[in-house]
Write an enzyme that holds these catalytic residues in place. Structure first.
Site, short mmCIF file in Angstrom:
data_model
loop_
_atom_site.label_atom_id
_atom_site.label_comp_id
_atom_site.label_asym_id
_atom_site.label_seq_id
_atom_site.Cartn_x
_atom_site.Cartn_y
_atom_site.Cartn_z
N GLU A 94 0.82 -1.22 0.00
CA GLU A 94 0.00 0.00 0.00
C GLU A 94 0.85 1.27 0.00
OE1 GLU A 94 -3.56 2.11 2.62
OE2 GLU A 94 -2.65 0.24 3.29
N ASP A 95 1.96 1.26 0.71
CA ASP A 95 2.70 2.51 0.96
C ASP A 95 4.08 2.57 0.31
OD1 ASP A 95 0.63 3.48 2.50
OD2 ASP A 95 1.41 2.60 4.35
#
Length: 697
Positions: free
Chosen positions: A76-77
């Site tokens: 996600e990051d």
């Protein structure tokens, strides 16, 4: 933050066969991928997944779950991909990381469509592998522990509310009470800071004035049991601050009126000792009627087992006691996680996952985002009663459940065919609330169908979703029939005959999917005669007068579920506000009267048609009515009106309905934005020294 070797040592301590090289590789991978990213606290971002992995080791979870915790934010990051994770750590880890990545997106709760879609993914991923939920709960718990570093108050409150609404109930449903309690406490601190400060302050005051009383009571319990030959360990603990606050709100009492602030826990060796212990305690101290609960013979849906009782100690002091075995205690505190630990081999009891099947049915039946969020929240909250089929099969349902809820719990088809019910052999209305131990027999008719009015009293998300879906299908069919009739009238007014080809072209011109959608659009007045005629034969409606516009609803409040232009007003008997569940009563010549679902007018029944309604986007000017009993002394009314002003609530009416030497009773109408706004005002009033009692009418 855990160092690399410390994390590996923790895992190896309970899983000697764990792949040390794989664990080291996962630790290094998350550090490299997150690189120089920082958290709101200023710590390196990779400290968060490392701490989440540390929480997983405390639960003694398997190697794949530890690695998933380390990697849960990488996709996600960072620039990491699921394919890369699968190549390095295997398909199981990749699948779980993907599941947790989808779960993380639920946090955008401001956009309901996105929130509902991600909640859908959340539940599906969780139903495929419950370890995904364990990682997400640990992720949320660590985020809540560091929430105070976030500068934006709005963001802190949004995250806290989401934790209270979704994650804490989920932790409870899988039996992880330690996680649930800490999440609730941290969320409560953000959402109700004044109440949190007041209650924790009073608890600290009680501790300072205790003078060893709690230890003395625990010793008395231990001595009574030891003398009777029951080996045990006993300790006392304070009630959870959020639990105290909720009890104050539910019972409409202040802190001083809560008599069971302290609870005592008794741990014994086996089940037989649990029942021996309860017998000893009930013969030593007076038991309070109706307060004994046996969750050993009938466990909660999340696997929780314990005996609960309340008794009168010296000087009329109440004490609550929970009795359980050591094994039960471990399962009760960590629930699902206890079954996923190495020593259990990942075998999860069916009772702990059965409710997930109901959630999947809710997913399939829910039509729009608000409905999905509402039904899911109803499905994961936990106050339960137990009811039986005539053949003795046990079903657990929420408090307040009715025979309709029971029928849908047994099978969706049985719910749809229900026409009556027997409780313990006696005929009862379908709206009757079930009690613990009821034997429920559903009377069915294959030609029957769900009724819209059932939404007024059923409480389970599964039942409500199924009823709404059936009603929608029925309404769609009826509207399509009306649309077909109107369509036939329209084509008779055309200058030329039209066939299937012209109809198909009209569907395309109007941007619809098929002919059925066209009929539904005509039946619901989304299309007028001119639009249909022009779509069938362009130019045919040129000489027709323009249709009259729908009259505008000159209101600051909007209601969903009404035909455009339909007049409505909020009922004076119950004063519904946004956040209440609402239904409409269609009254000839009056329009639609909007009532709260709990209104006595609905309970009394009547011949008026019910309409299933929900609140729209506009909610300015809703009026809630309160009854406040104030101490009869100078300045109390001024203090109360100051509370209204501080909470930005406008007084539309204030009436003194009773006054004597000690108290004055007032009824006040307030303009509020929603139910949460009104609830905060009631809480502020109850915390005031000027107010003896405050309730919503």
């Amino acid at each position: 933050m855990l160092r690399q070797y410390e994390l590996v040592e923790r895992v190896k301590a309970y899983a000697p066969d764990a792949d040390e090289q794989m664990l080291n590789r996962a630790y290094v991978y998350t550090v490299q991928k997150h690189g120089s990213q920082k958290r709101a606290s200023g710590d390196p971002y990779f400290s968060h997944p490392v701490e989440v992995a540390g929480l997983m080791t405390e639960l003694k979870l398997d190697q794949d779950t530890i690695i998933t915790a380390l990697l849960h934010d990488t996709v996600e990051d960072t620039l990491a991909t699921i394919d890369e994770v699968e190549k390095l750590f295997g398909p199981d880890v990749a699948r779980m990381v993907d599941g947790v990545t989808k779960l993380s997106k639920i946090e955008a709760m401001s956009e309901k469509e996105r929130a509902a879609e991600n909640l859908r993914k959340f539940l599906l991923a969780m139903s495929e592998d419950l370890r995904v939920l364990l990682v997400k709960l640990a992720d949320r718990l660590h985020n809540m522990r560091t929430l105070h570093y976030i500068k934006s108050e709005d963001k802190r409150r949004r995250i806290a509310k989401e934790t209270m609404d979704i994650y804490a109930p989920l932790a409870e449903r899988v039996g992880m009470y330690e996680y649930m309690r800490e999440m609730q406490l941290l969320a409560f601190q953000q959402l109700e800071p004044e109440a949190y400060a007041t209650i924790t302050g009073r608890l600290a005051q009680i501790r300072s004035q205790d003078h060893g009383q709690v230890d003395a009571i625990a010793l008395s319990i231990s001595q009574a049991l030891t003398e009777a030959g029951v080996k045990c360990k006993v300790w006392g603990r304070e009630k959870h601050p959020y639990s105290i606050w909720r009890k104050m709100a539910e019972r409409h009492v202040n802190f001083d009126q809560i008599t069971d602030i302290m609870a005592f826990r008794v741990l014994v060796g086996n089940v037989e000792d649990c029942y021996r212990a309860i017998g000893v305690l009930h013969t030593t101290w007076q038991a309070l009627p109706g307060r004994f609960k046996d969750y050993i013979s009938t466990p909660k849906v999340n696997g929780y087992q314990s005996l609960h009782t309340s008794m009168i100690y010296e000087k009329a002091m109440r004490m609550e006691v929970q009795i359980r075995t050591w094994d039960m205690h471990e399962t009760n505190e960590y629930g699902l996680a206890a079954h996923w630990s190495y020593k259990q081999g990942g075998v999860v009891p069916d009772t702990q996952v059965g409710w997930l099947r109901d959630l999947v049915e809710v997913l399939e039946a829910s039509n729009d985002p608000e409905e999905l969020l509402e039904n899911t929240r109803m499905a994961i909250y936990q106050d339960r009663i137990f009811a039986f089929t005539p053949k003795g099969k046990l079903f657990q349902l929420p408090k307040g459940a009715t025979p309709i809820d029971f029928a849908y719990a047994v099978h969706s088809d049985l719910g749809s065919m229900a026409v009556g019910a027997k409780l313990n052999g006696r005929h009862v209305p379908l709206r009757t609330a079930l009690s613990n131990g009821d034997v429920v027999e559903i009377i069915k008719n294959r030609s029957a169908s769900p009724q819209l009015a059932w939404l007024g009293f059923c409480v389970t998300g599964k039942a409500r979703a199924a009823i709404r879906r059936a009603v929608r299908i029925k309404e769609r069919s009826e509207l399509a029939a009306i649309g077909r009739k109107l369509f036939d009238e329209i084509i008779e007014r055309l200058p030329t005959k039209v066939g299937k080809k012209a109809t198909a072209e009209a569907v395309k011109r109007l941007g619809l999917k098929n002919e059925d959608e066209l009929m539904a659009a005509i039946g619901t007045a989304k299309l007028d005669d001119r639009q249909v005629m022009e779509a069938l034969v362009p130019g045919s409606a040129r000489d027709l007068p323009e249709p009259e516009a729908w009259p505008k609803q000159e209101r600051a409040i909007s209601i969903k579920g009404l035909t455009p232009g339909m007049a409505f007003h909020l009922a004076e008997c119950c004063h519904p506000v946004p956040g209440d569940r609402i239904v409409g009563l269609r009254k000839p010549g009056v329009g639609v009267e909007v009532h709260s679902i709990a209104c006595d007018v609905l309970i009394e029944g009547g011949d008026h048609d019910w309409i299933d309604l929900s609140w729209g986007d506009r909610s300015v000017g809703a009026v809630g009515r309160l009854r406040c009993i104030l101490y009869n002394r100078p300045g109390t009314l001024a203090e109360v009106t100051g509370i209204f002003a501080a909470n930005k609530a406008n007084i539309t009416q204030l009436q003194n309905v009773h006054r004597d030497e000690l108290f004055g009773t007032y009824e006040v109408d307030l303009e509020v934005t929603d139910l949460a706004h009104l609830t905060r005002i009631v809480s502020s009033l109850r915390a005031s020294d000027a107010v003896s009692q405050a309730d919503r009418l």
